[in-house]
Design an enzyme around this catalytic site. Structure first.
Site, PDB file in Angstrom:
ATOM      1  N   ASP A  32      -6.761  81.591  46.431  1.00  0.00           N
ATOM      2  CA  ASP A  32      -6.542  80.476  45.525  1.00  0.00           C
ATOM      3  C   ASP A  32      -6.302  79.192  46.319  1.00  0.00           C
ATOM      4  OD1 ASP A  32      -5.975  79.547  42.755  1.00  0.00           O
ATOM      5  OD2 ASP A  32      -3.983  79.153  43.561  1.00  0.00           O
ATOM      6  N   GLU A  36     -11.663  79.883  47.094  1.00  0.00           N
ATOM      7  CA  GLU A  36     -11.792  78.964  45.964  1.00  0.00           C
ATOM      8  C   GLU A  36     -11.576  77.556  46.492  1.00  0.00           C
ATOM      9  OE1 GLU A  36      -9.639  77.585  41.825  1.00  0.00           O
ATOM     10  OE2 GLU A  36      -8.558  77.972  43.681  1.00  0.00           O
TER      11      GLU A  36
END
Length: 527
Positions: A198, A251
């Protein structure tokens, strides 16, 4: 699959809260996921990616982690997680889980210790604390709205690029680095095959914390700083130390394709999400340009591209593709904009075959295989995304793509679980979109995905590799993967003749008198 299975894998994203409820409390959990694993296996994917399953106060749906080595009690136990990994592997499915290294929860032991220890303490050096003053240390804004700084009781400021419950970690601190390396090993040792990282670009900040003066693009002091690559080189050495090498997918929302590709050098991450493609409007010229730029950037470092149409953060593409403006951007989700659901679904079916024909890996977000639309009419009182609250409702947030998926029956909860109330309410008109309603229908979205993924696994031309564009009319995309396979996507307003072929393998919609209608894709065997 080969040792480099990830280069051409089809990966199914599971948003645990909304997948299946096994204990009847209205929230998805590991028991529900384990019971529904056959659905994922029968779909024909190679791996599962799970959003965070760690203990969390759920200020941001689990992206505020309070313990990186355990399971959120609402989802189950660590023993259940280990059983899930074992059962997924038995079905031939690899398991990728989320790791959230940019920030943790304010309920994490470290942050509680930092608040208690006081200014100037080693505990506070694990975060971005700054001395008490009348004004925040700089002008940085939270990506969820409002200032990126909040105060603790003694008046010191701390940085949170997301919600105040998500303090940013200081990756210049050796203990932070060591902690996450140990977390990687903890889960790798339990059989996890990889991590989705993330906010992979955000770990390193400029220590001077300079103002950005409202800029949202270009080189920002909290995104894509050069020092982040050293972290991923260390992580890659850990992943490669296992007999069956583990993988990372990053990401990163980065505007520069070449800087994006730096994360995919051979000693860093294995792959990363291709968000330029996701955000691209449904136009042949724009899609071709994005495909070319993606392929060119990845070729610089010998990495495979990944293709994705939807995920837990963006408006579902069935809804996007039915609008006059078919692009996506966080700054304007076009909440409530008119959408033609029939047109959106036709384009979504065509887009699915396009993505699965492109070179590299492909991601499928749960419910995408059912043709689920965005739920835009959720009552304000049920919305849980902090984006909605921190923008005072100006941004509806991401709850509309996180509504629990329907499995069977004719009314909510559609066999999601035994509770009539689900953590987010389901629409009353989804009976035709359930798995049970689609499984025996050869024309359903589910049948299209199953057929496409089966062909994608069976045909040597598909998955990792390259493509060659074919001459085509305006508004048409046509390319070959090798001498045996051609993909044609008609984004024009008129039907077109198919190029020479031996067999029509699959189409996203019915041909009309042998021609490919608008907003339709065909897969062709050419030899």
């Amino acid at each position: 699959m080969s040792e480099q299975w990830w280069r051409g894998a089809a990966i199914y994203q599971v948003y645990v809260r909304s997948f299946a409820d096994g204990n009847g409390d209205g929230t998805g959990d590991l028991a529900g996921l384990r019971a529904r694993l056959p659905h994922i296996a029968e779909l024909g994917v190679d791996a599962i990616w799970l959003n965070p399953w760690y203990p969390s106060p759920m200020a941001d749906s689990g992206y505020d982690v309070s313990d990186y080595r355990d399971i959120e009690p609402a989802f189950g136990t660590l023993a259940e997680a280990e059983k899930f990994i074992e059962e997924a592997h038995a079905l031939g499915l690899r398991v990728i889980i989320d790791i959230v290294p940019n920030h943790c929860s304010d309920a994490h032991r470290w942050f509680a210790e930092a608040v208690a220890a006081g200014p100037g303490s080693p505990q506070r050096d694990k975060f971005w604390f700054r001395p008490a003053s009348q004004r925040p240390p700089n002008d940085w804004q939270s990506r969820f709205g409002g200032p990126a700084w909040s105060r603790v009781p003694d008046g010191e400021w701390y940085l949170h690029l997301y919600s105040p419950e998500q303090p940013d970690l200081n990756w210049r601190n050796a203990e932070v680095r060591a902690e996450f390396e140990d977390v990687l090993r903890f889960w790798f040792d339990r059989g996890v095959d990889g991590f989705r990282i993330d906010v992979a670009d955000g770990l390193v900040k400029d220590p001077l914390l300079p103002d950005v003066h409202g800029r949202t693009e270009g080189q920002l002091p909290f995104s894509d700083m050069d020092g982040v690559h050293e972290i991923y080189r260390d992580w890659r050495r850990i992943a490669d130390s296992y007999q069956d090498p583990r993988v990372f997918v990053g990401e990163m929302w980065l505007p520069d394709p070449e800087r994006f590709a730096r994360y995919l050098r051979p000693d860093e991450l294995h792959s990363a999400f291709n968000f330029d493609f996701l955000a691209c409007p449904w136009r042949a010229d724009r899609l071709r340009a994005v495909i070319n730029s993606t392929m060119d950037a990845h070729a610089l470092v010998g990495a495979p591209a990944t293709w994705v149409l939807s995920n837990h953060d963006v408006t579902r593409h069935v809804t996007r593709y039915g609008r006059a403006d078919t692009s996506f951007e966080f700054a304007d989700r076009q909440q409530g904009a008119p959408t033609d659901p029939v047109l959106g679904l036709r384009r979504a079916r065509a887009a699915a075959l396009l993505t699965m024909a492109l070179p590299g890996g492909v991601y499928v977000y749960q419910g995408e295989e059912l043709g689920l639309p965005e739920v835009e009419d959720l009552p304000d009182e049920v919305r849980q995304d902090p984006v909605f609250a921190r923008t005072q409702g100006r941004d509806p947030g991401r709850d509309g793509c996180r509504v629990p998926i329907p499995w069977g029956g004719t009314q909510p909860p559609y066999e999601f679980g035994t509770s009539a109330r689900t953590w987010l309410p389901q629409p009353g008109n989804w009976s035709g979109l359930t798995v049970a309603a689609q499984v025996g229908d050869s024309e359903s979205v589910l049948s299209l995905y199953r057929g496409a993924l089966a062909l994608r696994r069976a045909l040597p031309a598909l998955g990792d590799g390259s493509l060659r564009w074919l001459d085509s009319a305006a508004g048409v995309l046509a390319f070959t993967r090798d001498e045996t396979f051609t993909c044609v996507v008609n984004l024009s307003e008129a039907s077109i003749a198919l190029p020479a072929h031996e067999e029509v393998l699959l189409t996203s919609g019915a041909l009309r008198e042998g021609q490919l209608p608008p907003d339709t894709t065909a897969w062709l065997r050419t030899a």
